[in-house]
Write a protein that holds these residues in place. Structure first.
Motif, PDB file in Angstrom:
ATOM      1  N   ASP A  43       0.824  -1.204   0.000  1.00 32.07           N
ATOM      2  CA  ASP A  43       0.000   0.000   0.000  1.00 32.07           C
ATOM      3  C   ASP A  43       0.857   1.251   0.000  1.00 32.07           C
ATOM      4  O   ASP A  43       0.663   2.168  -0.792  1.00 32.07           O
ATOM      5  N   GLN A  44       1.830   1.226   0.933  1.00 32.18           N
ATOM      6  CA  GLN A  44       2.717   2.370   1.101  1.00 32.18           C
ATOM      7  C   GLN A  44       3.518   2.653  -0.152  1.00 32.18           C
ATOM      8  O   GLN A  44       3.657   3.798  -0.570  1.00 32.18           O
ATOM      9  N   ARG A 102      16.104  -6.998  -9.477  1.00 35.38           N
ATOM     10  CA  ARG A 102      16.167  -7.703  -8.200  1.00 35.38           C
ATOM     11  C   ARG A 102      16.161  -6.672  -7.064  1.00 35.38           C
ATOM     12  O   ARG A 102      17.038  -5.826  -6.976  1.00 35.38           O
ATOM     13  N   ILE A 103      15.168  -6.766  -6.210  1.00 32.02           N
ATOM     14  CA  ILE A 103      15.041  -5.828  -5.091  1.00 32.02           C
ATOM     15  C   ILE A 103      15.418  -6.556  -3.798  1.00 32.02           C
ATOM     16  O   ILE A 103      15.049  -7.717  -3.615  1.00 32.02           O
ATOM     17  N   ALA A 104      16.162  -5.857  -2.939  1.00 33.88           N
ATOM     18  CA  ALA A 104      16.513  -6.442  -1.643  1.00 33.88           C
ATOM     19  C   ALA A 104      15.276  -6.434  -0.763  1.00 33.88           C
ATOM     20  O   ALA A 104      14.819  -5.384  -0.355  1.00 33.88           O
ATOM     21  N   GLY A 105      14.724  -7.585  -0.506  1.00 34.54           N
ATOM     22  CA  GLY A 105      13.421  -7.606   0.152  1.00 34.54           C
ATOM     23  C   GLY A 105      13.422  -8.089   1.584  1.00 34.54           C
ATOM     24  O   GLY A 105      12.381  -8.401   2.140  1.00 34.54           O
ATOM     25  N   GLU A 136      12.658  -0.417   0.301  1.00 31.95           N
ATOM     26  CA  GLU A 136      12.333   0.912  -0.210  1.00 31.95           C
ATOM     27  C   GLU A 136      13.590   1.618  -0.720  1.00 31.95           C
ATOM     28  O   GLU A 136      13.588   2.194  -1.811  1.00 31.95           O
ATOM     29  N   SER A 137      14.669   1.546   0.060  1.00 31.57           N
ATOM     30  CA  SER A 137      15.909   2.198  -0.397  1.00 31.57           C
ATOM     31  C   SER A 137      16.355   1.613  -1.719  1.00 31.57           C
ATOM     32  O   SER A 137      16.797   2.333  -2.617  1.00 31.57           O
ATOM     33  N   HIS A 180      16.888   3.368  -5.349  1.00 33.11           N
ATOM     34  CA  HIS A 180      18.144   3.238  -6.079  1.00 33.11           C
ATOM     35  C   HIS A 180      17.898   2.791  -7.519  1.00 33.11           C
ATOM     36  O   HIS A 180      18.407   3.382  -8.472  1.00 33.11           O
ATOM     37  N   LYS A 181      17.061   1.754  -7.688  1.00 31.73           N
ATOM     38  CA  LYS A 181      16.795   1.216  -9.023  1.00 31.73           C
ATOM     39  C   LYS A 181      16.071   2.251  -9.896  1.00 31.73           C
ATOM     40  O   LYS A 181      16.283   2.329 -11.101  1.00 31.73           O
ATOM     41  N   GLN A 182      15.218   3.058  -9.232  1.00 31.67           N
ATOM     42  CA  GLN A 182      14.537   4.147  -9.923  1.00 31.67           C
ATOM     43  C   GLN A 182      15.563   5.111 -10.522  1.00 31.67           C
ATOM     44  O   GLN A 182      15.488   5.468 -11.684  1.00 31.67           O
TER      45      GLN A 182
END
Lengths: 364, 329
Positions: B137-138, B162-165, B172-173, B177-179
């Motif tokens: 949601d956030q 690949r996102i650090a989840g 979020e960070s 970064h990927k953005q």
């Protein structure tokens, strides 16, 4: 000198008894509560475990009641608890609380070191008197454990909810009030009688073992009153650690005969974890095996957040569960633990055990 | 009409369902709790009573969710059950023979393992809420995406990043970064879905055997990206039942129906409770150093329930008439 010590369940009854027996002035901090936790969590490093935060809170509250000396256990080994006394002392010092610190820990060079520290607290008392004081405290510890075990039996069977807790509180107060051997014998009688007054009904109960880290097992505030919650759901519990057994194991080196020893747990752990991992990690694994053999319906593994030895145990417990068929659920506690979440997990676990047992047709 | 009412008061949503006598879902209400469980539930009851024909008989009520005790006291529930049990019951009814239930809600993610219709194991997220509905949601809000488009966008990804989840904060960070690296939004969103699924499998499932049929329910099951990520990573078909977002309430209603079979009349106070004034209050008891925080629930000024005391001084004062309690139901 006004001596205080950290809370750990009903430890205070026995420590207070020992010190008052020797004529030492004791200040018992208020029982662990929200304020103590808040005060402790405010000044403790965030990733320190819950016991440190609660200890700190106890000391802050005791200082406001006039305590000036801390007696605390220490230790050495992979569990961080070994340096908690020192860390807490420094934090308190920084806050402007001037405390004398006496740490009871295995001496570095000579047994004289430990004896000297004991002498610092006990003052003019002879060694024989000190021994008597320790015996007196130990006797109370045994009695408290006996009462608790009785309450574990009564709670799931009580006719009126809450009656066991009330009786237990009164019984413990009776034991606490006894100041010499003669009074203690009377108190024992009265306390047992008080618990026998609790009316019970015959109903099927589940048996669940509570295993894991000593502080979070013994301190009801830390584990969100696990024993009471489970009792209210109709579960008879047993704890893998009782204070008297721990004292006998670690301080008397098993001198008192006929008591359960954690050695049995370490041995039972052998197929899964054959060596010491610090703290009670090995015993936690072993106790699961032990309780599986005793025919328990399940076990709940309690540990403080960031507790290394118990994390090791937690990683191994699923294998124990598979090997023995004993369902095990881990419960991690710290100052962020929410009662609603804990209650849900407990209910779900108990529901699962009850359904399984009913399915097997084994509900006696 | 006769039927059964199921109520699920969660941290994020409050759901009500009405089952008819044949246990078919007739009405479904999904409301945002917004931190006011009592008012939301009252609003829900009002809405539901308007949907139902005037002579409806409620033969049983079940409550579940983290607000189940509160809701139970308020409406007079016959069954108050935890989320694991209700979700398992609802999933078995929707997909007979189900062996795995993945459930991701607002605050909790759960895994339920069933064999022959019996819960044999379960797990819930322990200390971290990364990978639950609130976090999705956030992130949707941060990216200025309506949450229902979030999943669709993920499906259009060509090469998910690949996102650090492991943790919501790290995730979020890493997304930011990927953005900044210039990845497309769809690839980032798809990557996030995968990260959350990995997180779920590592932290909740922890290597437990996830055998088919696998049912995915809870609010997050609406997210097509999450469904696809689960299907890809598990290599299994993922079944999302029709009322996936209110399965807790459905399960509670089913359990109430089961309870009604025993012939005990329902304790339901009626839809009129929606008009009653309910208020919660609290105080600190200074009777002993525990300083317990006592919560009181008042209906029309009358205290109907209290809890929070360790010694029972306040809570037991009320139930003096019915001291005998039922244990293990």
């Amino acid at each position: 000198m006004r001596v205080t010590f950290p809370h750990m369940g009903n430890l205070w009854i026995s420590l207070k008894a020992m010190l008052t027996y020797l004529g030492v002035q004791v200040i018992v901090p208020p029982p662990c509560n929200k304020q103590a936790l808040q005060a402790g969590a405010k000044w403790a490093p965030e990733f320190a475990c819950l016991p440190l935060k609660l200890n700190l809170g106890n000391f802050i509250q005791a200082r406001e009641m006039g305590a000036d000396t801390i007696v605390m256990a220490g230790g050495c080994g992979p569990c961080r608890f070994g340096y908690y006394a020192q860390v807490e002392h420094v934090i308190l010092h920084d806050l402007g609380y001037n405390y004398q610190l006496v740490v009871m820990e295995p001496p570095e060079k000579h047994i004289g070191e430990l004896l000297q520290r004991i002498k610092y607290i006990t003052g003019q008392n002879s060694w024989w008197q000190v021994m008597q004081g320790i015996r007196f405290g130990f006797r109370k510890a045994c009695l408290v454990d006996q009462l608790e075990k009785r309450a574990f039996y009564l709670r799931p069977r009580e006719k009126r909810s809450g009656s066991t807790d009330k009786a237990l509180q009164e019984a413990l107060a009776t034991v606490d009030a006894a100041s010499n051997w003669r009074e203690l014998e009377q108190a024992k009688h009265q306390a047992m009688q008080r618990l026998d007054e609790v009316k019970t009904v015959q109903r099927p109960v589940l048996r669940v073992a509570l295993i894991g880290e000593i502080y979070t097992l013994l301190e009801p505030f830390a584990n969100l009153e696990l024993e009471k919650r489970l009792g209210e759901m109709g579960v008879e519990v047993d704890r893998s650690i009782y204070l008297s057994e721990w004292i006998n194991d670690h301080l008397f080196l098993g001198l008192v005969r006929g008591m359960r020893s954690s050695k049995a747990f370490s041995q039972a752990a052998a197929p899964y974890l054959a060596h010491f991992v610090g703290g009670h990690g090995q015993e936690s694994v072993g106790s699961a095996v032990y309780y599986a053999r005793q025919g328990y319906d399940g076990a709940i593994h309690v540990l403080p957040f960031t507790c290394m030895p118990e994390i090791v145990a937690m990683g191994i417990l699923p294998r124990v569960s598979q090997g023995t068929g004993l369902p095990v659920m881990s419960l991690i506690v710290d100052e962020h633990s929410g009662a609603a979440g804990v209650q849900t997990r407990l209910e779900a676990f108990v529901d699962l055990l009850a359904r399984q047992k009913r399915h097997k047709g084994a509900f006696a | 009409m006769k039927g059964f009412l199921g109520i699920d008061v969660g941290s994020v949503s409050t759901n009500l369902v009405f089952l008819d006598d044949d246990r078919v879902v007739q009405h479904v209400l999904y409301l945002r709790t917004q931190g006011r469980p009592l008012q939301t539930l009252q609003e829900g009851l009002k809405k539901l009573s308007r949907l139902l024909p005037p002579k409806t008989v409620v033969r049983g009520v079940g409550t579940t969710g983290s607000g189940r005790h509160l809701a139970g006291v308020m409406v007079g529930a016959d069954v108050i059950k935890n989320e694991i049990t209700t979700h398992a019951v609802a999933a078995s009814a929707a997909v007979p023979g189900v062996q795995t239930v993945l459930e991701i809600g607002g605050q909790d993610s759960k895994l339920i393992i069933l064999r022959h219709g019996l819960v044999v194991d379960f797990a819930m997220n322990t200390v971290c809420a990364a990978g639950t509905g609130s976090f999705l949601d956030q992130q949707a809000a941060r990216l200025n995406l309506p949450v229902d488009q979030f999943g669709e966008l993920a499906l259009s990804a060509t090469s998910p990043v690949r996102i650090a989840g492991r943790c919501a904060v790290f995730a979020e960070s890493d997304m930011i970064h990927k953005q900044q690296m210039g990845h497309s939004l769809s690839d980032i969103v798809a990557g996030l879905c995968r990260a959350l699924v990995r997180n779920y499998l590592n932290n909740v499932a922890k290597g437990k055997p996830l055998l088919p049929p696998i049912v995915f329910q809870g609010g997050v099951a609406a997210n097509a990206g999450m469904r696809q990520a689960f299907a890809e990573i598990l290599g299994q078909e993922i079944i999302v039942p029709p009322n996936y977002h209110v399965m807790g309430a459905v399960g509670a209603a089913l359990l109430a129906a089961e309870h009604a079979l025993s012939g005990v009349p329902s304790r339901f106070k009626g839809f009129k409770v929606a008009q009653h004034s309910f208020a919660t209050g609290g105080f600190s008891c200074h009777g002993c150093p525990n300083n317990c925080e006592i919560v009181e629930i008042r209906e029309e000024g009358q205290i109907i329930a209290r809890w929070g005391d360790r010694c029972g001084k306040w809570s037991q004062e009320l139930d003096s008439g019915c001291g005998e309690v039922e244990k293990i139901s």
